[in-house]
Scaffold this motif. Sequence first.
Motif, short mmCIF file in Angstrom:
data_model
loop_
_atom_site.label_atom_id
_atom_site.label_comp_id
_atom_site.label_asym_id
_atom_site.label_seq_id
_atom_site.Cartn_x
_atom_site.Cartn_y
_atom_site.Cartn_z
N MET A 1 33.71 23.59 36.60
CA MET A 1 33.30 24.49 37.79
C MET A 1 34.59 25.04 38.21
N SER A 2 35.73 24.30 38.55
CA SER A 2 36.87 24.76 38.83
C SER A 2 37.68 25.62 37.98
N THR A 3 37.44 25.38 36.63
CA THR A 3 37.87 26.20 35.58
C THR A 3 37.21 27.80 35.78
N VAL A 4 36.17 27.72 36.04
CA VAL A 4 35.20 29.03 35.85
C VAL A 4 35.66 29.62 37.42
N LEU A 5 36.00 28.96 38.41
CA LEU A 5 36.31 29.56 39.70
C LEU A 5 37.58 30.23 39.34
N ARG A 6 38.72 29.32 39.00
CA ARG A 6 40.24 30.13 38.64
C ARG A 6 40.24 31.02 37.87
N ALA A 7 39.19 31.24 36.64
CA ALA A 7 39.16 32.14 35.51
C ALA A 7 38.49 33.35 35.86
N ALA A 8 37.41 33.30 36.62
CA ALA A 8 36.37 34.31 36.82
C ALA A 8 36.27 34.80 38.03
N VAL A 9 36.35 34.00 39.11
CA VAL A 9 36.05 34.43 40.52
C VAL A 9 37.47 34.86 41.14
N GLN A 12 38.97 38.47 40.59
CA GLN A 12 38.23 39.40 41.34
C GLN A 12 38.29 39.39 42.90
N VAL A 13 38.52 38.32 43.33
CA VAL A 13 38.52 38.34 44.89
C VAL A 13 40.00 38.30 45.60
N PRO A 15 42.64 40.39 45.06
CA PRO A 15 43.19 41.30 45.82
C PRO A 15 42.54 41.80 47.15
N GLN A 16 41.38 41.62 47.31
CA GLN A 16 40.70 42.00 48.48
C GLN A 16 41.11 40.93 49.38
N HIS A 17 41.21 39.75 49.19
CA HIS A 17 41.53 38.75 50.15
C HIS A 17 42.93 39.06 50.60
N ILE A 18 44.07 39.45 49.69
CA ILE A 18 45.39 39.61 50.23
C ILE A 18 45.28 40.96 51.30
N ALA A 19 44.47 41.75 50.85
CA ALA A 19 44.49 43.15 51.47
C ALA A 19 44.14 42.74 52.99
N TYR A 20 42.88 41.95 52.93
CA TYR A 20 42.31 41.66 54.25
C TYR A 20 43.25 40.76 55.09
N LEU A 76 55.24 45.10 52.40
CA LEU A 76 54.89 43.72 51.69
C LEU A 76 53.33 43.76 51.38
N SER A 77 52.39 44.37 51.93
CA SER A 77 51.25 44.75 51.65
C SER A 77 51.03 45.65 50.57
N ALA A 78 51.89 46.80 50.58
CA ALA A 78 52.13 47.80 49.43
C ALA A 78 52.64 46.97 48.15
N ARG A 79 53.45 46.30 48.33
CA ARG A 79 54.07 45.46 47.19
C ARG A 79 52.87 44.57 46.74
N LEU A 80 52.56 43.67 47.45
CA LEU A 80 51.45 42.74 46.93
C LEU A 80 50.02 43.57 46.30
N ARG A 81 49.68 44.69 46.92
CA ARG A 81 48.57 45.46 46.37
C ARG A 81 48.90 45.92 45.07
N SER A 82 50.10 46.47 44.85
CA SER A 82 50.32 47.02 43.59
C SER A 82 50.55 46.00 42.38
N ARG A 83 51.21 44.81 42.78
CA ARG A 83 51.33 43.67 41.88
C ARG A 83 49.72 43.24 41.55
N PHE A 84 48.87 43.15 42.40
CA PHE A 84 47.60 42.32 41.96
C PHE A 84 46.57 43.38 41.82
N LEU A 85 46.63 44.66 41.80
CA LEU A 85 45.68 45.51 41.40
C LEU A 85 45.82 46.15 40.17
#
Length: 85
Positions: A1-9, A12-13, A15-20, A76-85
């Motif tokens: 379960m944790s492998t699926v969480l780390r690799a798949a979920v 996807q989440v 970039p939105q988590h960092i932005a929020y 910081l927000s712009a740098r993190l967004r460009s790195r993770f998007l």
Amino acid sequence: MSTVLRAAVLPQVWPQHIAYTLYILDRNVRMATVVGIVGAGGIGQELKGRYDLYNYAHVATILLVIFATVLLLDLLSARLRSRFL
């Protein structure tokens, strides 16, 4: 379960988590200024107190610190967004 969480979920989440999270931090910095001006404490209370005492050198310093903080959060927000998007 944790492998699926780390690799798949999380990819996807993440970039939105960092932005929020950065949005909330930025909003809180700005709100601390505004709420303090009306008397509820925070950096705005110090700003209003110095303004009422005609101590404009301190007012300018406080405004520059607020501006620098918001600017650094934005960069910081712009740098993190460009790195993770």
